[in-house]
Structures are given as C-alpha cells and as structure tokens.
Enzyme design. Structure first.
Site, PDB file in Angstrom:
ATOM      1  N   SER A 144       0.824  -1.213   0.000  1.00 61.16           N
ATOM      2  CA  SER A 144       0.000   0.000   0.000  1.00 61.16           C
ATOM      3  C   SER A 144       0.854   1.257   0.000  1.00 61.16           C
ATOM      4  O   SER A 144       0.340   2.335  -0.253  1.00 61.16           O
ATOM      5  CB  SER A 144      -0.945   0.001   1.198  1.00 61.16           C
ATOM      6  OG  SER A 144      -0.239  -0.210   2.382  1.00 61.16           O
ATOM      7  N   HIS A 165      -2.979  -3.164  -6.332  1.00 57.48           N
ATOM      8  CA  HIS A 165      -3.351  -2.714  -4.988  1.00 57.48           C
ATOM      9  C   HIS A 165      -4.852  -2.879  -4.764  1.00 57.48           C
ATOM     10  O   HIS A 165      -5.654  -2.171  -5.365  1.00 57.48           O
ATOM     11  CB  HIS A 165      -2.915  -1.252  -4.774  1.00 57.48           C
ATOM     12  CG  HIS A 165      -3.136  -0.785  -3.374  1.00 57.48           C
ATOM     13  ND1 HIS A 165      -3.563   0.472  -3.052  1.00 57.48           N
ATOM     14  CD2 HIS A 165      -2.999  -1.446  -2.184  1.00 57.48           C
ATOM     15  CE1 HIS A 165      -3.688   0.570  -1.739  1.00 57.48           C
ATOM     16  NE2 HIS A 165      -3.349  -0.578  -1.199  1.00 57.48           N
ATOM     17  N   GLU A 177      -6.018  -0.783  -7.978  1.00 54.99           N
ATOM     18  CA  GLU A 177      -5.081   0.142  -8.633  1.00 54.99           C
ATOM     19  C   GLU A 177      -4.002  -0.707  -9.309  1.00 54.99           C
ATOM     20  O   GLU A 177      -3.330  -1.499  -8.644  1.00 54.99           O
ATOM     21  CB  GLU A 177      -4.449   1.075  -7.603  1.00 54.99           C
ATOM     22  CG  GLU A 177      -5.446   2.051  -6.996  1.00 54.99           C
ATOM     23  CD  GLU A 177      -4.872   2.869  -5.847  1.00 54.99           C
ATOM     24  OE1 GLU A 177      -5.221   4.064  -5.756  1.00 54.99           O
ATOM     25  OE2 GLU A 177      -4.089   2.340  -5.042  1.00 54.99           O
ATOM     26  N   ASN A 215      -4.599   5.799  -1.330  1.00 53.70           N
ATOM     27  CA  ASN A 215      -3.956   6.048  -0.039  1.00 53.70           C
ATOM     28  C   ASN A 215      -3.264   7.403   0.042  1.00 53.70           C
ATOM     29  O   ASN A 215      -3.112   7.963   1.125  1.00 53.70           O
ATOM     30  CB  ASN A 215      -2.960   4.921   0.294  1.00 53.70           C
ATOM     31  CG  ASN A 215      -3.673   3.703   0.863  1.00 53.70           C
ATOM     32  OD1 ASN A 215      -4.849   3.768   1.200  1.00 53.70           O
ATOM     33  ND2 ASN A 215      -2.975   2.588   0.953  1.00 53.70           N
TER      34      ASN A 215
HETATM   35  N1  3HC Z   1     -17.103 -10.790   2.618  1.00 47.27           N
HETATM   36  C1  3HC Z   1     -18.314 -10.889   2.059  1.00 47.27           C
HETATM   37  N2  3HC Z   1     -19.304  -9.971   2.267  1.00 47.27           N
HETATM   38  C2  3HC Z   1     -19.023  -8.938   3.076  1.00 47.27           C
HETATM   39  C3  3HC Z   1     -17.755  -8.772   3.672  1.00 47.27           C
HETATM   40  C4  3HC Z   1     -16.768  -9.764   3.422  1.00 47.27           C
HETATM   41  N3  3HC Z   1     -15.548  -9.702   3.948  1.00 47.27           N
HETATM   42  N4  3HC Z   1     -17.781  -7.636   4.415  1.00 47.27           N
HETATM   43  C5  3HC Z   1     -19.008  -7.103   4.274  1.00 47.27           C
HETATM   44  N5  3HC Z   1     -19.765  -7.882   3.468  1.00 47.27           N
HETATM   45  C6  3HC Z   1     -21.132  -7.647   3.029  1.00 47.27           C
HETATM   46  C7  3HC Z   1     -22.162  -8.032   4.085  1.00 47.27           C
HETATM   47  O1  3HC Z   1     -22.554  -9.381   3.970  1.00 47.27           O
HETATM   48  C8  3HC Z   1     -23.311  -7.086   3.796  1.00 47.27           C
HETATM   49  O2  3HC Z   1     -24.150  -7.575   2.793  1.00 47.27           O
HETATM   50  P1  3HC Z   1     -25.735  -7.240   2.792  1.00 47.27           P
HETATM   51  O3  3HC Z   1     -25.859  -5.766   3.050  1.00 47.27           O
HETATM   52  O4  3HC Z   1     -26.195  -7.636   1.442  1.00 47.27           O
HETATM   53  O5  3HC Z   1     -26.255  -8.067   3.895  1.00 47.27           O
HETATM   54  C9  3HC Z   1     -22.634  -5.860   3.188  1.00 47.27           C
HETATM   55  O6  3HC Z   1     -21.320  -6.237   2.844  1.00 47.27           O
HETATM   56  C10 3HC Z   1     -22.595  -4.726   4.166  1.00 47.27           C
HETATM   57  O7  3HC Z   1     -21.882  -5.135   5.332  1.00 47.27           O
HETATM   58  P2  3HC Z   1     -22.230  -4.671   6.808  1.00 47.27           P
HETATM   59  O8  3HC Z   1     -23.724  -4.567   6.958  1.00 47.27           O
HETATM   60  O9  3HC Z   1     -21.478  -5.560   7.740  1.00 47.27           O
HETATM   61  O10 3HC Z   1     -21.584  -3.233   6.995  1.00 47.27           O
HETATM   62  P3  3HC Z   1     -21.512  -1.984   6.041  1.00 47.27           P
HETATM   63  O11 3HC Z   1     -22.803  -1.715   5.375  1.00 47.27           O
HETATM   64  O12 3HC Z   1     -20.861  -0.907   6.829  1.00 47.27           O
HETATM   65  O13 3HC Z   1     -20.472  -2.394   4.907  1.00 47.27           O
HETATM   66  C11 3HC Z   1     -18.212  -2.171   4.265  1.00 47.27           C
HETATM   67  C12 3HC Z   1     -19.210  -2.825   5.212  1.00 47.27           C
HETATM   68  C13 3HC Z   1     -18.400  -2.731   2.866  1.00 47.27           C
HETATM   69  C14 3HC Z   1     -16.840  -2.559   4.800  1.00 47.27           C
HETATM   70  C15 3HC Z   1     -18.438  -0.611   4.244  1.00 47.27           C
HETATM   71  O14 3HC Z   1     -18.525  -0.115   5.549  1.00 47.27           O
HETATM   72  C16 3HC Z   1     -17.337   0.133   3.526  1.00 47.27           C
HETATM   73  O15 3HC Z   1     -17.320   0.211   2.326  1.00 47.27           O
HETATM   74  N6  3HC Z   1     -16.397   0.742   4.317  1.00 47.27           N
HETATM   75  C17 3HC Z   1     -15.277   1.464   3.786  1.00 47.27           C
HETATM   76  C18 3HC Z   1     -14.148   0.515   3.539  1.00 47.27           C
HETATM   77  C19 3HC Z   1     -12.955   1.215   2.945  1.00 47.27           C
HETATM   78  O16 3HC Z   1     -12.861   2.418   2.837  1.00 47.27           O
HETATM   79  N7  3HC Z   1     -11.965   0.392   2.546  1.00 47.27           N
HETATM   80  C20 3HC Z   1     -10.720   0.880   2.036  1.00 47.27           C
HETATM   81  C21 3HC Z   1      -9.749   0.933   3.129  1.00 47.27           C
HETATM   82  S1  3HC Z   1      -8.172   1.483   2.579  1.00 47.27           S
HETATM   83  C22 3HC Z   1      -7.399   0.093   2.059  1.00 47.27           C
HETATM   84  O17 3HC Z   1      -7.909  -0.995   2.077  1.00 47.27           O
HETATM   85  C23 3HC Z   1      -6.039   0.291   1.533  1.00 47.27           C
HETATM   86  C24 3HC Z   1      -5.049  -0.681   2.099  1.00 47.27           C
HETATM   87  O18 3HC Z   1      -3.816  -0.357   1.526  1.00 47.27           O
HETATM   88  C25 3HC Z   1      -4.964  -0.680   3.602  1.00 47.27           C
END
Ligand code: 3HC
Length: 308
Positions: A144, A165, A177, A215
C-alpha cells in the site's frame, strides 16, 4: 515480410501476443488482504495457491474465506441452501495452500505478494521466487505504500512486474489500482488489467508514487481527522458521524483506522515522513503512536479508537 515479423504484426494488431491468460495465481501471504485476493480469484474460476509460513495461519485464512463465502451465499442462494453449499464447495476446491513459496510458484501465471510491509523481506522473497518461477510468470505486489520499482529491481523480470493494490474488504471493494513502473511492458499491464476484469474489479492505472491514488488521499485525510481530535476540536465519534452523514462516507475516519489497523496507518505515515520530512501532511501523530504502543490496533485487537 519474415514469418516472425508477420506473426508479431498480427499479434500486435489483434492483441494475441500482448496478453497472457491468467489461469493459476499464487498469493503469498494469508492475511486479510491475501485471503481476500485468493477468494475473489477462486470465485472467478482461477486455480489459486495461497502461501504462508505455517499451516495454522493457512487454516485460519481458509476459514475466513469460507465465512466470507457464507455471507455471499446467504444472499445469492437464500431460497436454496444446498445450492449455496455446492457453490462454496466449488470455490474452495479452486484453492490450495502451501508453506513452500518457491515450490508454489514453479508453474503459476501470476504471483501476488501480500506479506508484511517490509522492503527487505519483500526483496528477499522476490529474489528467491525470480530464480524458480517460469519466464512468463508476472510478479505483482499488493503493497500500500512501498516502492514497486525497488522491489522489482532485485529480479530479472522488471518488464513482467507491477503493482496490484486491492482494498479492504477485498470481496466488497470494487477497485484495484494497477501500478506501472517504467519497465512494466504493455503486455504485462494488459494481462494485469484483464485479470482484474476477470475477477470482477474495476481498475485505475497509476504510476509508482507513494500511496498511488487512494492512499495518497485517504491517509492524509485520516491523519487530519486524528490531528483534529488531538487538538480537542471534536471527538472521534462526532468526526465519524460528521463524515458519514455530512459527506456520505460509508465509514468515518476513526472507524476506518480501526478497521484497517491503526498500526498499518502508523507504518505508512512514519515511512512517508522519513522519506519526505518537509511535507506536513505526512507528520506522525502522537495519538496514533500512543495507541500502537499500548497494543490498541483496532478491531483485530479488540480496541483502537473504539472498543469492540
Ligand atoms: N465478505 C463478504 N461480504 C461482506 C464482507 C466480506 N468480507 N464484508 C461485508 N460484506 C457484506 C455483508 O454481507 C453485507 O451484505 P448485505 O448488506 O447484502 O447483507 C454488506 O457487505 C454490508 O456489510 P455490513 O452490513 O457488515 O456493513 P456496512 O454496510 O458498513 O459495509 C463495508 C461494510 C463494505 C466494509 C463498508 O462499511 C465500507 O465500504 N467501508 C469502507 C471501507 C474502505 O474504505 N476500505 C478501504 C480501506 S483502505 C485500504 O484498504 C487500503 C489498504 O492499503 C490498507
């Protein structure tokens, strides 16, 4: 026109020689990114070998994938659970595990590295794998924040090297990415993009710069949120509510810091600060340093900015 020239011209114009099919992928690292990448690759019908240091870690990764697939199945096969079970079985059947990285890459089309963010360890791994992987195998890193160019420099395949990424949680986040270093060939780039399409992701192209696109914007934004709290201007809860309801973000910055790991953000910001000490956006944070020193790394340890 010679036969070779003819084939080359034909290949270039039709794309035949530009891209290689990716049917087998080796994912090195079974952490949250690695197992997510293995899952979406297996879901697309590719064979995947997931590599980590011990069988215990690999078993945990396999369990995580299985749990994630249960969530998918719950929606997709709500009316027919037995079909759902079959679906999971099929996907899990595409995944094998190994603790022997060189052995696992001997016959693979694409290696995706998703191990610890340590340049020396990554270089050591790529040096070793470069000696045993077949010539056509493409190497990619899911780093990242580290330099892909520096990793590629230890191999004899810099034209077959790039960055892929992914974002956490990998099964849900639609973006990858695709990072090109100056040496990445068009054929390699096209193959990486095609692989991402195959696994259902949308790609953006970017150069090998710190943080790429997401990022580079997201980390300074989260650091500004932490500084706001450090100054006592607002609480984490209020900042999160503000960004979710006022800016439409799915998670607030503190929820996201806890979700991705406070230690991960510390690692990124400390590294960038060391490299670019004059950029105030990359200044380290006393509050993040304190949480990490107390082992409060977010969801994975049960406490970060919030308790879980
Ligand atoms: N596998 C399968 N399905 C998943 C899952 C997983 N690991 N995580 C979540 N889901 C599904 C759930 O089953 C749920 O489905 P449904 O609504 O149809 O029942 C849906 O996703 C929504 O999940 P939740 O109800 O638990 O919670 P949210 O509505 O908050 O969604 C989220 C979760 C998708 C993680 C959302 O909060 C989100 O998009 N958050 C932002 C994440 C983000 O910004 N990520 C980038 C981080 S930076 C990065 O990764 C860079 C690296 O370099 C570190």
């Amino acid at each position: 026109m010679s036969f070779t020239t003819h084939i080359l011209r034909r290949g270039l114009s039709t794309g035949v020689l530009r891209m290689a099919a990716v049917n087998h992928v080796t994912v090195i690292g079974g952490g949250s990114m690695g197992n997510g990448i293995a899952q979406v690759t297996a879901q697309a019908g590719c064979q995947v070998t997931m590599v980590d240091q011990t069988d215990e870690i690999l078993q945990k990764s396999v369990n995580t994938i299985s749990k994630s697939l249960q969530r998918v199945v719950k929606k997709k096969f709500a009316d027919d659970p037995s079909k759902g079970e079959e679906f999971i079985k099929g996907i899990m059947g595409n995944i094998s595990t190994s603790t022997d990285a060189p052995g696992a890459v001997a016959n693979t089309d694409l290696v995706i590295e998703a191990i610890i963010e340590n340049m020396d360890i990554k270089k050591k791994l790529f040096t070793e794998l470069d000696k045993v992987a077949k010539e056509s195998t493409i190497f990619a890193s899911n780093t990242s924040s580290l330099s892909i160019t520096e990793m590629a420099s230890v191999t004899q395949r810099q034209d077959r090297f790039g960055g892929l990424h992914f974002f956490n949680p990998v099964p849900m986040m639609k973006l990858v990415e695709v990072v090109r270093i100056p040496q990445t060939s068009d054929a390699t780039y096209d193959t990486l993009v095609e692989y991402c399409k195959k696994i259902g992701k949308t790609t953006v192209s970017c150069k090998d710069t710190p943080g790429f696109i997401v990022n580079r914007l997201l980390v300074p934004y989260m650091m500004e949120a932490v500084r706001l709290v450090e100054r006592g201007d607002a609480t984490p809860r209020d900042v999160d509510t503000a960004m979710k309801l006022g800016a439409g973000y799915p998670m607030g910055p503190f929820e996201l810091l806890d979700y991705t790991g406070v230690d991960i953000s510390k690692f990124v910001i400390d590294g960038w600060h060391e490299k670019y000490p004059d950029n105030p956006l990359f200044n380290p944070s006393p509050l993040i340093n304190k949480l990490v020193s107390e082992g409060k790394l977010g969801r994975k340890t049960g406490e970060g900015f919030y308790k879980y």
